[in-house]
Design a protein around this motif. Structure first.
Motif, mmCIF file in Angstrom:
data_model
loop_
_atom_site.group_PDB
_atom_site.id
_atom_site.type_symbol
_atom_site.label_atom_id
_atom_site.label_comp_id
_atom_site.label_asym_id
_atom_site.label_seq_id
_atom_site.Cartn_x
_atom_site.Cartn_y
_atom_site.Cartn_z
ATOM 1 N N UNK A 28 -15.589 1.153 0.367
ATOM 2 C CA UNK A 28 -15.852 -0.067 -0.401
ATOM 3 C C UNK A 28 -16.824 0.165 -1.553
ATOM 4 N N UNK A 29 -17.874 0.916 -1.308
ATOM 5 C CA UNK A 29 -18.866 1.141 -2.358
ATOM 6 C C UNK A 29 -18.351 2.061 -3.455
ATOM 7 N N UNK A 30 -17.577 3.067 -3.062
ATOM 8 C CA UNK A 30 -17.065 4.019 -4.053
ATOM 9 C C UNK A 30 -15.722 3.594 -4.631
ATOM 10 N N UNK A 31 -15.078 2.620 -4.015
ATOM 11 C CA UNK A 31 -13.769 2.188 -4.487
ATOM 12 C C UNK A 31 -12.660 3.162 -4.131
ATOM 13 N N UNK A 32 -12.885 4.006 -3.098
ATOM 14 C CA UNK A 32 -11.876 4.977 -2.685
ATOM 15 C C UNK A 32 -10.777 4.289 -1.883
ATOM 16 N N UNK A 33 -9.593 4.836 -1.954
ATOM 17 C CA UNK A 33 -8.480 4.304 -1.179
ATOM 18 C C UNK A 33 -7.689 5.450 -0.568
ATOM 19 N N UNK A 34 -6.968 5.132 0.492
ATOM 20 C CA UNK A 34 -6.184 6.118 1.212
ATOM 21 C C UNK A 34 -4.774 5.580 1.404
ATOM 22 N N UNK A 35 -3.796 6.412 1.113
ATOM 23 C CA UNK A 35 -2.407 6.033 1.312
ATOM 24 C C UNK A 35 -2.013 6.380 2.747
ATOM 25 N N UNK A 36 -1.639 5.361 3.506
ATOM 26 C CA UNK A 36 -1.228 5.550 4.901
ATOM 27 C C UNK A 36 0.084 4.818 5.129
ATOM 28 N N UNK A 37 0.752 5.202 6.198
ATOM 29 C CA UNK A 37 2.032 4.589 6.531
ATOM 30 C C UNK A 37 1.829 3.481 7.569
ATOM 31 N N UNK A 38 2.349 2.301 7.273
ATOM 32 C CA UNK A 38 2.340 1.195 8.236
ATOM 33 C C UNK A 38 3.685 1.186 8.942
ATOM 34 N N UNK A 39 3.691 0.860 10.235
ATOM 35 C CA UNK A 39 4.961 0.814 10.966
ATOM 36 C C UNK A 39 5.911 -0.204 10.352
ATOM 37 N N UNK A 40 5.384 -1.390 10.051
ATOM 38 C CA UNK A 40 6.198 -2.434 9.430
ATOM 39 C C UNK A 40 5.342 -3.147 8.389
ATOM 40 N N UNK A 41 5.863 -3.297 7.185
ATOM 41 C CA UNK A 41 5.213 -4.072 6.131
ATOM 42 C C UNK A 41 6.028 -5.330 5.928
ATOM 43 N N UNK A 42 5.381 -6.485 6.093
ATOM 44 C CA UNK A 42 6.056 -7.780 5.970
ATOM 45 C C UNK A 42 5.624 -8.404 4.652
ATOM 46 N N UNK A 43 6.593 -8.684 3.788
ATOM 47 C CA UNK A 43 6.319 -9.283 2.483
ATOM 48 C C UNK A 43 6.345 -10.804 2.587
ATOM 49 N N UNK A 44 5.431 -11.462 1.899
ATOM 50 C CA UNK A 44 5.423 -12.924 1.857
ATOM 51 C C UNK A 44 5.127 -13.560 3.198
ATOM 52 N N UNK A 45 4.202 -12.984 3.955
ATOM 53 C CA UNK A 45 3.887 -13.479 5.299
ATOM 54 C C UNK A 45 3.250 -14.860 5.231
ATOM 55 N N UNK A 46 2.165 -15.005 4.517
ATOM 56 C CA UNK A 46 1.480 -16.289 4.395
ATOM 57 C C UNK A 46 0.952 -16.426 2.976
ATOM 58 N N UNK A 47 1.342 -17.495 2.311
ATOM 59 C CA UNK A 47 0.914 -17.764 0.928
ATOM 60 C C UNK A 47 1.219 -16.600 -0.002
ATOM 61 N N UNK A 48 2.334 -15.931 0.238
ATOM 62 C CA UNK A 48 2.745 -14.837 -0.621
ATOM 63 C C UNK A 48 2.041 -13.518 -0.370
ATOM 64 N N UNK A 49 1.182 -13.457 0.622
ATOM 65 C CA UNK A 49 0.447 -12.233 0.945
ATOM 66 C C UNK A 49 1.278 -11.353 1.875
ATOM 67 N N UNK A 50 1.041 -10.051 1.797
ATOM 68 C CA UNK A 50 1.721 -9.110 2.670
ATOM 69 C C UNK A 50 0.855 -8.839 3.900
ATOM 70 N N UNK A 51 1.515 -8.414 4.959
ATOM 71 C CA UNK A 51 0.797 -7.991 6.158
ATOM 72 C C UNK A 51 1.439 -6.701 6.659
ATOM 73 N N UNK A 52 0.604 -5.751 7.066
ATOM 74 C CA UNK A 52 1.150 -4.530 7.641
ATOM 75 C C UNK A 52 0.824 -4.507 9.122
#
Length: 64
Positions: A28-52
């Motif tokens: 969070x402090x450095x703004x680093x991110x990591x690419x990981x695999x989610x088992x299932x990515x659901x698009x438009x779950x609530x208010x247009x937000x995604x959930x993995x």
């Protein structure tokens, strides 16, 4: 379980993607991110937000 979740979403016309690469913010402090695999990515779950969803199967060796 993954198949059941995707079938339920398909029945409700919710788009899902299996084994989807997702960019997680890990530093969070450095703004680093990591690419990981989610088992299932659901698009438009609530208010247009995604959930993995990561599913874990636990098998019991004890039968009662």
């Amino acid at each position: 379980m993954e198949q059941i979740l995707t079938q339920l979403c398909a029945r409700e016309y919710i788009y899902v993607k299996k084994e989807a690469p997702v960019n997680f913010l890990t530093g969070l402090l450095e703004g680093r991110s990591t690419l990981r695999s989610a088992d299932v990515l659901v698009y438009g779950w609530a208010r247009g937000k995604q959930v993995c969803v990561d599913l874990t199967e636990v098998l019991s060796s004890l039968k009662g």
